[in-house]
Motif scaffolding. Structure first.
Motif, PDB file in Angstrom:
ATOM      1  N   SER A 161       0.830  -1.208   0.000  1.00  0.00           N
ATOM      2  CA  SER A 161       0.000   0.000   0.000  1.00  0.00           C
ATOM      3  C   SER A 161       0.865   1.258   0.000  1.00  0.00           C
ATOM      4  CB  SER A 161      -0.933   0.010   1.213  1.00  0.00           C
ATOM      5  OG  SER A 161      -1.855  -1.052   1.124  1.00  0.00           O
ATOM      6  N   GLN A 162       1.963   1.210   0.752  1.00  0.00           N
ATOM      7  CA  GLN A 162       2.873   2.358   0.775  1.00  0.00           C
ATOM      8  C   GLN A 162       3.463   2.601  -0.606  1.00  0.00           C
ATOM      9  OE1 GLN A 162       5.517   1.132   3.948  1.00  0.00           O
ATOM     10  NE2 GLN A 162       4.346   2.261   5.495  1.00  0.00           N
ATOM     11  N   ARG A 163       3.836   1.531  -1.291  1.00  0.00           N
ATOM     12  CA  ARG A 163       4.391   1.661  -2.634  1.00  0.00           C
ATOM     13  C   ARG A 163       3.353   2.249  -3.580  1.00  0.00           C
ATOM     14  NH1 ARG A 163       3.767  -1.567  -6.597  1.00  0.00           N
ATOM     15  NH2 ARG A 163       3.399  -3.435  -5.400  1.00  0.00           N
ATOM     16  N   LEU A 164       2.100   1.786  -3.501  1.00  0.00           N
ATOM     17  CA  LEU A 164       1.034   2.302  -4.359  1.00  0.00           C
ATOM     18  C   LEU A 164       0.787   3.793  -4.107  1.00  0.00           C
ATOM     19  CD1 LEU A 164      -1.533  -0.656  -4.201  1.00  0.00           C
ATOM     20  CD2 LEU A 164      -0.198   0.077  -6.197  1.00  0.00           C
ATOM     21  N   LEU A 165       0.780   4.176  -2.848  1.00  0.00           N
ATOM     22  CA  LEU A 165       0.582   5.586  -2.510  1.00  0.00           C
ATOM     23  C   LEU A 165       1.751   6.420  -3.022  1.00  0.00           C
ATOM     24  CD1 LEU A 165      -1.338   7.325  -0.195  1.00  0.00           C
ATOM     25  CD2 LEU A 165       1.005   7.658   0.525  1.00  0.00           C
ATOM     26  N   TYR A 166       2.955   5.925  -2.817  1.00  0.00           N
ATOM     27  CA  TYR A 166       4.165   6.621  -3.265  1.00  0.00           C
ATOM     28  C   TYR A 166       4.125   6.829  -4.773  1.00  0.00           C
ATOM     29  CZ  TYR A 166       9.165   7.473  -4.059  1.00  0.00           C
ATOM     30  OH  TYR A 166      10.372   8.007  -4.447  1.00  0.00           O
ATOM     31  N   GLU A 167       3.831   5.775  -5.514  1.00  0.00           N
ATOM     32  CA  GLU A 167       3.798   5.859  -6.977  1.00  0.00           C
ATOM     33  C   GLU A 167       2.698   6.802  -7.460  1.00  0.00           C
ATOM     34  OE1 GLU A 167       3.394   1.765  -8.152  1.00  0.00           O
ATOM     35  OE2 GLU A 167       5.529   1.354  -7.859  1.00  0.00           O
ATOM     36  N   ARG A 168       1.589   6.794  -6.783  1.00  0.00           N
ATOM     37  CA  ARG A 168       0.448   7.615  -7.200  1.00  0.00           C
ATOM     38  C   ARG A 168       0.677   9.104  -6.943  1.00  0.00           C
ATOM     39  NH1 ARG A 168      -5.487   5.832  -7.192  1.00  0.00           N
ATOM     40  NH2 ARG A 168      -6.550   7.760  -7.664  1.00  0.00           N
ATOM     41  N   TYR A 169       1.355   9.447  -5.843  1.00  0.00           N
ATOM     42  CA  TYR A 169       1.479  10.845  -5.436  1.00  0.00           C
ATOM     43  C   TYR A 169       2.905  11.385  -5.482  1.00  0.00           C
ATOM     44  CZ  TYR A 169      -3.313  10.231  -4.029  1.00  0.00           C
ATOM     45  OH  TYR A 169      -4.651   9.976  -4.052  1.00  0.00           O
ATOM     46  N   TYR A 170       3.832  10.632  -6.000  1.00  0.00           N
ATOM     47  CA  TYR A 170       5.217  11.093  -6.055  1.00  0.00           C
ATOM     48  C   TYR A 170       5.359  12.373  -6.884  1.00  0.00           C
ATOM     49  CZ  TYR A 170      10.198  11.316  -6.893  1.00  0.00           C
ATOM     50  OH  TYR A 170      11.488  11.758  -6.974  1.00  0.00           O
ATOM     51  N   GLY A 171       4.783  12.406  -8.072  1.00  0.00           N
ATOM     52  CA  GLY A 171       4.864  13.594  -8.928  1.00  0.00           C
ATOM     53  C   GLY A 171       4.256  14.810  -8.256  1.00  0.00           C
ATOM     54  N   TYR A 172       3.127  14.622  -7.613  1.00  0.00           N
ATOM     55  CA  TYR A 172       2.462  15.706  -6.873  1.00  0.00           C
ATOM     56  C   TYR A 172       3.381  16.231  -5.770  1.00  0.00           C
ATOM     57  CZ  TYR A 172      -0.948  17.766  -3.621  1.00  0.00           C
ATOM     58  OH  TYR A 172      -1.619  18.600  -2.760  1.00  0.00           O
ATOM     59  N   ALA A 173       3.971  15.330  -5.008  1.00  0.00           N
ATOM     60  CA  ALA A 173       4.859  15.726  -3.910  1.00  0.00           C
ATOM     61  C   ALA A 173       6.096  16.446  -4.435  1.00  0.00           C
ATOM     62  CB  ALA A 173       5.263  14.492  -3.096  1.00  0.00           C
ATOM     63  N   LEU A 174       6.665  15.948  -5.510  1.00  0.00           N
ATOM     64  CA  LEU A 174       7.871  16.550  -6.073  1.00  0.00           C
ATOM     65  C   LEU A 174       7.603  17.970  -6.561  1.00  0.00           C
ATOM     66  CD1 LEU A 174      10.812  15.798  -6.481  1.00  0.00           C
ATOM     67  CD2 LEU A 174      10.218  14.907  -8.731  1.00  0.00           C
ATOM     68  N   LYS A 175       6.446  18.203  -7.172  1.00  0.00           N
ATOM     69  CA  LYS A 175       6.092  19.559  -7.603  1.00  0.00           C
ATOM     70  C   LYS A 175       6.005  20.504  -6.412  1.00  0.00           C
ATOM     71  CE  LYS A 175       3.540  18.219 -11.718  1.00  0.00           C
ATOM     72  NZ  LYS A 175       2.214  18.126 -12.334  1.00  0.00           N
ATOM     73  N   ILE A 176       5.484  20.034  -5.312  1.00  0.00           N
ATOM     74  CA  ILE A 176       5.400  20.862  -4.104  1.00  0.00           C
ATOM     75  C   ILE A 176       6.798  21.208  -3.619  1.00  0.00           C
ATOM     76  CG2 ILE A 176       4.714  20.868  -1.668  1.00  0.00           C
ATOM     77  CD1 ILE A 176       2.334  19.031  -2.610  1.00  0.00           C
TER      78      ILE A 176
END
Length: 193
Positions: free
Chosen positions: A18-33
């Motif tokens: 689940s952590q991997r799925l969350l990371y993959e899903r929101y990584y781009g969003y987090a990086l933009k921030i």
């Protein structure tokens, strides 16, 4: 929506999948921030990863009162953790401005909450925000983009509320001048066609 709920439940139970799925899903969003605060790509990646570590360690604290807004609430929580992680890093570096470009493929990450025109405007805005002096840039990001109050900014950065307001006013003035200059240049270019 059910998939998000399952991922959140798994993350709260410390499940690696689940952590991997969350990371993959929101990584781009987090990086933009993170890029709004730290501009060197390699450093931004490290800070984003540190932010996810904090997120997973504290997942038990995540709550959502309105299940119909689960993803929006989660994204707000992710944003808050990423902003705080970036500010912590800037504080450790004594707010030394980061220099470096943002690779084009980062902007190609799909943010489903924005249409193409909004994404283009966001990209242009961040390029101009990047040119602000560090003290103006951080206050502008925190107040205008991330929605922090001047009191919260003052507390986070160890400055007065007046300094926060002053830095925001100066940042806005700088950005207005930049945007007006661009509008004049674009109007001149269009007239010459």
């Amino acid at each position: 929506m059910e998939q998000i709920a399952d991922i959140i439940t798994g993350c709260a139970s410390n499940e690696a999948k689940s952590q991997r799925l969350l990371y993959e899903r929101y990584y781009g969003y987090a990086l933009k921030i993170i890029f709004r605060y730290i501009y060197r790509y390699e450093k931004a990646v490290d800070v984003a990863n540190d932010g996810f570590v904090k997120l997973f360690r504290n997942f038990g604290k995540f709550t959502c009162d309105a299940p119909e807004h689960l993803e929006k609430t989660l994204m707000g929580w992710i944003r808050k953790i990423m902003v705080n992680t970036a500010i912590d890093e800037l504080r450790r570096q004594h707010m030394i401005p980061e220099i470096g470009g943002i690779p084009e493929y980062v902007w190609e990450e799909q943010d489903h909450s924005q249409n193409a025109e909004q994404q283009l405007f966001y990209k242009e805005l961040i390029i101009h925000v990047k040119e602000l002096p560090p003290s103006y840039r951080v206050v502008f990001n925190m107040h205008v983009i991330d929605g922090y109050s001047h009191q919260e900014i003052a507390t986070q950065l160890g400055i007065t509320v007046g300094t926060s307001k002053s830095n925001l006013a100066k940042a806005r003035l700088h950005l207005q001048k930049k945007l007006n200059k661009e509008d004049i240049q674009e109007a001149g270019y269009a007239a010459n066609k």
